[in-house]
Design a protein around this motif. Structure first.
Motif, short mmCIF file in Angstrom:
data_model
loop_
_atom_site.label_atom_id
_atom_site.label_comp_id
_atom_site.label_asym_id
_atom_site.label_seq_id
_atom_site.Cartn_x
_atom_site.Cartn_y
_atom_site.Cartn_z
N LYS A 50 0.84 -1.21 0.00
CA LYS A 50 0.00 0.00 0.00
C LYS A 50 0.87 1.26 0.00
CE LYS A 50 -3.93 1.95 2.46
NZ LYS A 50 -4.86 1.80 3.58
N LYS A 56 4.54 6.38 -1.21
CA LYS A 56 5.25 6.73 0.03
C LYS A 56 6.63 6.07 0.09
CE LYS A 56 1.79 8.97 1.80
NZ LYS A 56 1.85 10.40 1.99
N SER A 117 -0.61 1.11 26.19
CA SER A 117 -1.32 2.37 25.99
C SER A 117 -1.76 2.97 27.31
CB SER A 117 -2.52 2.18 25.07
OG SER A 117 -3.17 0.99 25.35
N PHE A 139 3.32 3.65 20.37
CA PHE A 139 3.03 3.98 18.97
C PHE A 139 1.52 4.07 18.78
CE2 PHE A 139 7.20 2.09 18.93
CZ PHE A 139 7.88 2.66 17.86
N PHE A 140 1.12 4.62 17.63
CA PHE A 140 -0.31 4.80 17.34
C PHE A 140 -0.67 4.11 16.03
CE2 PHE A 140 1.08 7.70 20.38
CZ PHE A 140 0.04 7.73 21.28
N SER A 141 -1.91 3.68 15.94
CA SER A 141 -2.36 2.85 14.83
C SER A 141 -3.05 3.71 13.76
CB SER A 141 -3.34 1.82 15.40
OG SER A 141 -3.81 1.00 14.39
N PRO A 144 2.51 2.84 10.50
CA PRO A 144 3.26 3.49 9.41
C PRO A 144 2.73 4.89 9.07
CG PRO A 144 2.62 1.24 8.81
CD PRO A 144 1.86 1.59 10.04
N MET A 146 0.78 7.10 11.45
CA MET A 146 0.72 8.04 12.57
C MET A 146 2.13 8.51 12.94
SD MET A 146 -2.39 8.55 13.47
CE MET A 146 -3.34 8.19 12.03
N ASN A 188 -4.11 9.05 25.50
CA ASN A 188 -5.33 8.37 25.96
C ASN A 188 -6.04 9.11 27.09
OD1 ASN A 188 -5.70 6.26 24.15
ND2 ASN A 188 -3.98 5.15 25.07
N LEU A 191 -8.01 11.31 24.85
CA LEU A 191 -8.88 10.63 23.87
C LEU A 191 -10.03 9.84 24.53
CD1 LEU A 191 -9.25 9.78 20.85
CD2 LEU A 191 -7.72 7.85 21.31
N LEU A 229 -13.84 5.40 15.16
CA LEU A 229 -12.51 5.25 15.76
C LEU A 229 -12.51 4.17 16.84
CD1 LEU A 229 -9.57 6.16 15.90
CD2 LEU A 229 -10.27 8.07 17.35
N ARG A 291 -7.74 0.54 1.00
CA ARG A 291 -7.93 1.93 0.56
C ARG A 291 -6.66 2.76 0.73
NH1 ARG A 291 -12.57 4.32 3.75
NH2 ARG A 291 -11.59 6.25 3.12
N1 CAA Z 1 2.17 3.06 4.67
C1 CAA Z 1 2.45 4.37 4.50
N2 CAA Z 1 1.51 5.33 4.31
C2 CAA Z 1 0.24 4.93 4.24
C3 CAA Z 1 -0.12 3.58 4.39
C4 CAA Z 1 0.90 2.63 4.61
N3 CAA Z 1 0.64 1.34 4.77
N4 CAA Z 1 -1.46 3.48 4.31
C5 CAA Z 1 -1.93 4.72 4.12
N5 CAA Z 1 -0.90 5.59 4.07
C6 CAA Z 1 -1.00 7.05 3.91
C7 CAA Z 1 -1.71 7.42 2.63
O1 CAA Z 1 -0.81 7.48 1.55
C8 CAA Z 1 -2.29 8.78 2.97
O2 CAA Z 1 -1.26 9.74 2.93
P1 CAA Z 1 -1.54 11.23 2.33
O3 CAA Z 1 -2.55 11.84 3.26
O4 CAA Z 1 -0.20 11.89 2.36
O5 CAA Z 1 -2.08 10.98 0.96
C9 CAA Z 1 -2.67 8.63 4.44
O6 CAA Z 1 -1.83 7.57 4.94
C10 CAA Z 1 -4.13 8.25 4.62
O7 CAA Z 1 -4.33 7.02 3.97
P2 CAA Z 1 -5.68 6.57 3.23
O8 CAA Z 1 -6.13 7.67 2.34
O9 CAA Z 1 -5.49 5.24 2.62
O10 CAA Z 1 -6.60 6.26 4.39
P3 CAA Z 1 -7.84 7.00 4.93
O11 CAA Z 1 -7.98 8.35 4.38
O12 CAA Z 1 -8.93 6.03 4.81
O13 CAA Z 1 -7.36 7.13 6.45
C11 CAA Z 1 -6.59 6.44 8.54
C12 CAA Z 1 -7.14 5.99 7.21
C13 CAA Z 1 -5.10 6.80 8.37
C14 CAA Z 1 -6.71 5.29 9.51
C15 CAA Z 1 -7.37 7.71 9.01
O14 CAA Z 1 -8.75 7.42 9.00
C16 CAA Z 1 -6.98 8.16 10.37
O15 CAA Z 1 -5.98 8.86 10.55
N6 CAA Z 1 -7.78 7.77 11.38
C17 CAA Z 1 -7.53 8.10 12.77
C18 CAA Z 1 -6.58 7.06 13.33
C19 CAA Z 1 -6.25 7.34 14.75
O16 CAA Z 1 -6.79 8.21 15.42
N7 CAA Z 1 -5.30 6.54 15.26
C20 CAA Z 1 -4.91 6.58 16.64
C21 CAA Z 1 -5.73 5.59 17.42
S1 CAA Z 1 -5.31 5.59 19.11
C22 CAA Z 1 -4.03 4.50 19.21
O17 CAA Z 1 -3.58 3.88 18.28
C23 CAA Z 1 -3.38 4.33 20.51
C24 CAA Z 1 -4.07 3.72 21.61
O18 CAA Z 1 -3.43 3.57 22.63
C25 CAA Z 1 -5.47 3.30 21.60
#
Ligand code: CAA
Length: 291
Positions: A50, A56, A117, A139-141, A144, A146, A188, A191, A229, A291
């Motif tokens: 992806k 990227k 977390s 790290f955050f999900s 790659p 975040m 967190n 959040l 989310l 996606r």
């Molecule tokens: N490697 C590198 N880059 C990637 C990638 C990969 N595998 N997959 C996607 N990307 C890049 C894309 O190229 C795109 O970059 P640009 O904006 O520069 O074009 C960007 O990431 C977004 O990708 P998509 O368009 O494919 O995806 P999307 O628009 O559907 O977004 C998402 C998906 C990144 C998950 C977005 O919805 C998002 O940021 N959601 C919020 C996620 C969040 O809040 N995470 C934290 C959760 S809390 C946690 O993890 C910690 C805890 O302790 C609970």
């Protein structure tokens, strides 16, 4: 750092291994059994593909990164690492067992980091004989994508270990912030009350799930609404974090909402289970992943 271990090859462990390898560092990924290691290999290959498709990463860099990831069921293989990052299930007893084992089996100089977390780092550090070489590296999900990592020194973490880990975060191209060792750290702590608030609104019938999510995506520019989310993170994970925060602070804003607890009991854990606040058919899950 030139060789880093990752213990636990789930969603977070796989993502961490991927960014480590892309940064030019050898990543030794450990699980006690082969099956999760195969699943991790498939997951990382899909994510690298992806990254290439999205421009990227170039294809050669992705192939080089793939070659830097070594999957192993032998914990002793991690003895050559400078740093080992634990990314197993978010359960205090399980994490303590892993830290005890890592401490017994790995040389004294290896830094032990946890991707927890919410569990206080000092509790994990105290089961080892090297609390000065233990810290949180959260790290955050999706890893790659975040940009952030939280660095959480425990009560006894040495300044040299903090500096080395901050250097490693820079090596990965991540932005590091430092947090005090209190349950939930920074992200967190901010959040979870927000997500819990959205669940309470939904449970009270205040608005539809779509309108609650649109409120925050279209009204505030968040990439995902709070209910989407929750599904993305995993409702069981959120429930676990709520438990840790409530135990630490005793404040209602951190208590797991009753609807969340019922959904966890019913196995409606979010995307990974095919249902949570939304339904995810295998086709929709595959479409979301690609996606
Ligand atoms: N490697 C590198 N880059 C990637 C990638 C990969 N595998 N997959 C996607 N990307 C890049 C894309 O190229 C795109 O970059 P640009 O904006 O520069 O074009 C960007 O990431 C977004 O990708 P998509 O368009 O494919 O995806 P999307 O628009 O559907 O977004 C998402 C998906 C990144 C998950 C977005 O919805 C998002 O940021 N959601 C919020 C996620 C969040 O809040 N995470 C934290 C959760 S809390 C946690 O993890 C910690 C805890 O302790 C609970």
């Amino acid at each position: 750092m030139d060789t880093v271990g990752i213990v636990g090859a789930g969603q977070m462990g796989s993502g961490i291994a991927e960014v480590v390898a892309v940064a030019g560092v050898r990543a030794l990924v450990h699980e006690p059994h082969e099956t999760p290691l195969h699943a991790s290999e498939v997951r990382i290959a899909a994510s690298l593909a992806k990254a290439v498709n999205r421009g990227k990463l170039d294809a050669d860099a992705a192939a080089d990164a793939t070659g830097r990831i070594i999957y192993t069921t032998a914990l002793d293989d991690l003895a050559e690492c400078q740093l080992v990052i634990e990314a197993v299930t978010e359960d205090r007893a399980i994490k303590c067992d892993v830290f005890r084992l890592l401490d017994e089996r790995l040389p004294r100089e290896v830094i032990l980091a946890s991707n927890t977390s919410s569990i206080p780092i000092t509790i994990l550090a105290q089961v080892t004989s090297r609390p000065d070489r233990v810290l949180g590296l959260h790290f955050f999900s999706p890893v790659p994508v975040m940009a952030l990592v939280e660095i959480v020194p425990g009560y006894a973490t040495s300044p040299e270990v903090i500096a080395a880990t901050e250097g490693f975060a820079r090596q990965l191209g991540k932005h590091a912030i430092r947090s005090k060792d209190r349950a939930g750290f920074l992200v967190n702590l901010l959040l979870i009350p927000y997500l819990a608030g959205a669940i309470h609104l939904y449970d009270a019938g205040y608005a539809t799930r779509e309108d609650i999510d649109d409120a925050m995506t279209l009204g505030c520019g968040h990439p995902m609404g709070p209910l989407a989310l929750c599904d993305f993170i995993g409702l069981d994970v959120i429930d676990g974090i709520c438990g840790c925060l409530y135990e630490e602070y005793g404040r209602d804003e951190f208590a797991a909402p009753p609807l969340l607890r019922r959904m966890v009991a019913a196995g409606a854990l979010g995307r990974k289970a095919g249902r949570g606040f939304y339904e995810y058919s295998p086709a929709r899950s595959a479409a979301l992943a690609s996606r």
